[in-house]
Design a protein around this motif. Structure first.
Motif, short mmCIF file in Angstrom:
data_model
loop_
_atom_site.label_atom_id
_atom_site.label_comp_id
_atom_site.label_asym_id
_atom_site.label_seq_id
_atom_site.Cartn_x
_atom_site.Cartn_y
_atom_site.Cartn_z
N ARG A 31 23.34 35.39 33.70
CA ARG A 31 22.09 35.27 34.79
C ARG A 31 21.53 36.86 33.63
N TRP A 32 22.56 37.63 32.64
CA TRP A 32 23.07 38.10 31.34
C TRP A 32 21.19 37.22 31.02
N SER A 33 21.71 36.56 30.51
CA SER A 33 20.55 36.20 29.49
C SER A 33 19.98 35.61 29.63
N VAL A 34 19.77 35.23 31.07
CA VAL A 34 18.02 34.67 31.25
C VAL A 34 17.13 36.34 31.29
N GLU A 35 18.37 37.59 31.95
CA GLU A 35 17.14 38.58 32.36
C GLU A 35 17.05 39.20 31.31
N ARG A 36 17.48 39.12 29.86
CA ARG A 36 17.41 39.81 28.48
C ARG A 36 16.46 38.83 28.00
N MET A 37 16.63 37.33 28.09
CA MET A 37 15.21 37.11 27.66
C MET A 37 13.91 37.40 28.09
N MET A 38 13.94 37.51 28.89
CA MET A 38 12.46 38.69 30.38
C MET A 38 12.33 39.27 29.80
N GLN A 39 13.78 40.01 29.15
CA GLN A 39 12.65 41.26 28.54
C GLN A 39 12.54 41.71 27.12
N GLU A 40 13.05 40.57 26.78
CA GLU A 40 12.98 40.42 25.22
C GLU A 40 11.08 39.89 25.01
N LEU A 41 10.47 38.86 25.86
CA LEU A 41 9.91 38.16 26.13
C LEU A 41 8.21 39.74 26.72
N ARG A 42 9.35 40.32 27.38
CA ARG A 42 7.56 41.22 27.80
C ARG A 42 8.14 42.69 27.21
N GLU A 43 8.47 42.84 26.76
CA GLU A 43 9.21 44.43 25.84
C GLU A 43 9.13 43.45 24.29
N PRO A 44 8.32 42.47 22.95
CA PRO A 44 8.33 42.34 21.73
C PRO A 44 9.03 43.39 20.77
N GLN A 45 9.78 42.68 20.16
CA GLN A 45 10.38 44.15 19.17
C GLN A 45 10.73 42.83 17.80
N PRO A 46 10.78 43.84 17.46
CA PRO A 46 11.25 43.10 15.63
C PRO A 46 11.94 42.76 15.83
N GLY A 47 12.10 41.43 15.03
CA GLY A 47 13.65 40.23 15.14
C GLY A 47 13.24 39.52 17.07
N GLY A 48 12.85 39.86 18.01
CA GLY A 48 12.59 38.72 19.15
C GLY A 48 12.70 37.93 18.94
N SER A 49 11.79 37.04 18.06
CA SER A 49 11.91 35.45 18.44
C SER A 49 13.19 35.16 17.81
N LEU A 50 13.63 35.91 16.91
CA LEU A 50 15.37 35.10 16.76
C LEU A 50 16.89 35.24 18.18
N ILE A 51 15.72 36.77 18.48
CA ILE A 51 16.46 36.83 19.40
C ILE A 51 16.51 35.80 20.60
N VAL A 52 15.29 35.62 21.16
CA VAL A 52 15.21 34.83 22.19
C VAL A 52 15.68 33.21 22.18
#
Length: 307
Positions: free
Chosen positions: A146-167
């Protein structure tokens, strides 16, 4: 590494695309053939139906549920299976590189999904052991998923530097965690190395072979690792894994050898002793028996330029 990590590292799962999808109202979308990719999705909120070509009946997905579609077959997602579907190309731009796609202007339904390609030469090693739909229901104890899914949704909603690597890393975490939960959730009835990992005794023996493939393992030594008598271990291993312990060891050694022949310039004279073979001839004989061709032919085929 443990056996699951070992095998996945050889199969080299590569995340082609991770994205979010939000929809409102009634909808039905038909997705095309996934080109041998593995589709992994998790419902963040809302509900929908999922059907896969060739599988009778649709399954109901609810918030917190995760699914794997290992077969790469076309599939459909819908709020109502009686609705005429629209093609995914009408909803998802072919040029998109991630982010969140909104459909019907609402947020009644939120989905995070990733598509993986297994770039290793032996992807069937994993895929043929999984059913067309692997469904993991949301239950207590699945906080990591659940944490991984929610974190991915946050990264997709709020793009930040390095976000593509985190995703990318989150997508791999979701894939491995889904496989773990599949093993823990009644997958013990299957036959094969993947399902054997759910058996502590068989897993102990397999881990020993993976940790030291060059060792001259005997049936007695492996049985001791499993805490069983030799005869009971041999029978149980065959029933659980589908091959004898020595056959499994030979297959694993040859998969390692194949990976080195494909991805390194190590000569056979170096590979053979590193996997427990005293001579190149003995190694070549074993390789041809398991892989269907000589090591040199295998290496030439893998390094040949594409037509």
């Amino acid at each position: 590494m443990d056996p699951l990590s070992n095998v996945l590292s050889l199969l080299k799962p590569r995340n082609y695309l991770s994205a979010g999808f939000e929809a409102g109202g009634a909808w039905s979308i038909q997705f095309p053939d996934q080109q041998e990719g593995v589709k992994c999705g998790a419902v963040v909120s809302g509900e929908c139906w999922l059907s896969v070509e060739g599988v009778s009946g649709a399954v109901r997905l609810q918030a917190g549920d995760c699914f794997l579609l290992p077969s790469g077959r076309p599939f459909r997602m819908a709020t109502d299976m009686d609705l005429a579907p629209v093609g995914a190309a009408e909803v998802f731009s072919p040029a998109r590189t991630g982010g969140i796609v909104s459909y019907n202007g609402g947020d009644d339904f939120l989905l995070v999904s990733s598509r993986f390609g297994l770039t290793g030469a032996h992807s069937g090693l994993l895929l043929r052991m999984l059913p067309p739909i692997v469904l993991i229901r949301d239950e207590p104890g699945q906080a990591t998923l659940r944490w991984s899914v929610e974190r991915m949704m946050q990264e997709l909603r709020e793009p930040q530097p390095g976000g593509s690597l985190i995703v990318q890393h989150l997508a791999h975490m979701i894939l491995v965690q889904a496989l773990r939960l599949h093993l823990a959730d009644g997958a013990r009835a299957g036959v094969g190395w993947l399902f054997a990992l759910a058996d502590k005794q068989m897993s102990a023996a397999m881990t020993a072979m993976h940790d030291d493939p060059a060792r001259r393992w005997t049936l007695q030594e492996l049985a001791a690792r499993a805490g069983m008598s030799r005869s009971t271990f041999a029978l149980r291993f065959k029933e659980t894994v589908g091959t004898s312990p020595m056959e499994y060891l030979a297959q694993w050694r040859m998969l390692l050898a194949g990976d080195r022949l494909e991805n390194s310039r190590d000569p056979i004279s170096l590979i053979a002793p590193s996997l427990g073979y005293e001579s190149e001839a003995a190694f070549s004989t074993a390789f041809k028996r398991v892989m269907g061709c000589s090591p040199r032919q295998y290496g030439r085929d893998r390094h040949a330029p594409p037509p």
